[in-house]
Scaffold this active site. Structure first.
Site, PDB file in Angstrom:
ATOM      1  N   SER A  50       2.572  -1.708   2.426  1.00 22.12           N
ATOM      2  CA  SER A  50       1.403  -0.909   2.358  1.00 22.12           C
ATOM      3  C   SER A  50       0.189  -1.828   2.732  1.00 22.12           C
ATOM      4  CB  SER A  50       1.193   0.186   1.222  1.00 22.12           C
ATOM      5  OG  SER A  50      -0.095   0.519   1.211  1.00 22.12           O
ATOM      6  N   TYR A 108       0.616   1.697  -7.911  1.00 22.92           N
ATOM      7  CA  TYR A 108       1.185   1.367  -6.245  1.00 22.92           C
ATOM      8  C   TYR A 108       0.706   0.259  -5.721  1.00 22.92           C
ATOM      9  CZ  TYR A 108       2.115   2.842  -1.584  1.00 22.92           C
ATOM     10  OH  TYR A 108       2.444   3.005  -0.166  1.00 22.92           O
TER      11      TYR A 108
END
Length: 271
Positions: A153, A166
């Protein structure tokens, strides 16, 4: 003279594993791989969605469904056994795609939220890769190219507020990925990191300890099909890392140029 891992990866007849295949990037990547002639061992928790996936491909017989949680060793063992049966112990491609997220201040979350996100987003890819390595080496030693692709990501490059778990998991994945690439280069095994920005998928329907209807404030979202296409291209070309979307690139490169400025822009003001 190019090394084997620098050669174009050919999906025709390849044996591949894709985790998190029941929706989003994994769903679309499986379809693309099957269209290109690969066998895909598709791993996900929802049996009915895997059946839908197989029916949505150009050749359902090339989709080999494994139902289970990626953090469960038995799921991993079934997937590796399926790969062994297809290529006599060899594996051409492992895509660590399955992931979960969480939204909210770190101070308000239980310890379980961090542990669950890390188990799925970091420890599961590590365990899947460890089991896959002998199989990937077997293919590389035969003179063909094998690949590990980790779906990271942009938040594994620059952290933002309210996504600490995350971000932590994707930073860990990024660092481990880079070390792994350096270690495996002499084995002829390629290691690719794909870093999307927000992807329009069911990801936000399964957030850990997060209020429903949460939305990401990220800029520059892509549909899953487009991310899958960019991922397959990166795998084929032997790219070490790709950052997707203009918004994602802006976040990452602005932080590299002026970290203090980004710190100020991203800082939360009050509660």
């Amino acid at each position: 003279m190019p090394l084997p891992f620098q050669q174009i990866w050919n999906p025709e007849g390849a044996v591949t594993i894709v985790t998190g295949a029941s929706s989003g990037i994994g769903f679309e990547l499986t379809r693309l791989l099957v269209d290109a002639g690969a066998h895909v061992i598709a791993v996900a928790r929802r049996e009915e969605r895997l059946a839908e996936l197989a029916a949505a491909t150009s050749d359902p017989m090339r989709v080999h469904s494994i139902v289970g949680d990626v953090t469960d060793a038995s799921t991993r063992e079934k997937a590796m056994a399926a790969a062994d049966s297809l290529r006599d112990g060899g594996l051409d491609l492992l895509v660590n795609n399955a992931g979960v997220g969480a939204i909210g201040p770190f101070a308000d979350a239980s310890p379980d939220r961090m542990r669950r996100v890390m188990e799925v987003n970091f420890f599961a890819p590590v365990d899947w890769t460890r089991d896959a390595l002998p199989r990937l080496r077997q293919v590389a030693q035969s003179g063909e190219r094998s690949v590990i692709c980790n779906i990271g990501s942009v938040l594994g490059h620059r952290a933002v507020p309210d996504k600490s778990e995350y971000c932590a998991s994707k930073f860990a994945l990024h660092g481990w990925n880079d070390s792994l690439r350096a270690e495996l280069v002499s084995d002829g095994i390629g290691v690719t990191l794909v870093s999307p920005s927000t992807t329009r998928s069911e990801f936000f329907d399964s957030l850990v300890e997060t209020d429903p209807d949460q939305k990401s404030k990220s800029i520059g979202s892509w549909p899953p099909r487009r991310v899958a296409q960019a991922t397959l291209m990166a795998i084929k070309r032997g790219r070490s890392e790709v950052i997707l979307s203009l918004g994602g690139k802006a976040l990452v490169y602005a932080d590299r140029v002026a970290p203090p400025v980004m710190n100020g822009l991203l800082a939360k003001r009050g509660r």
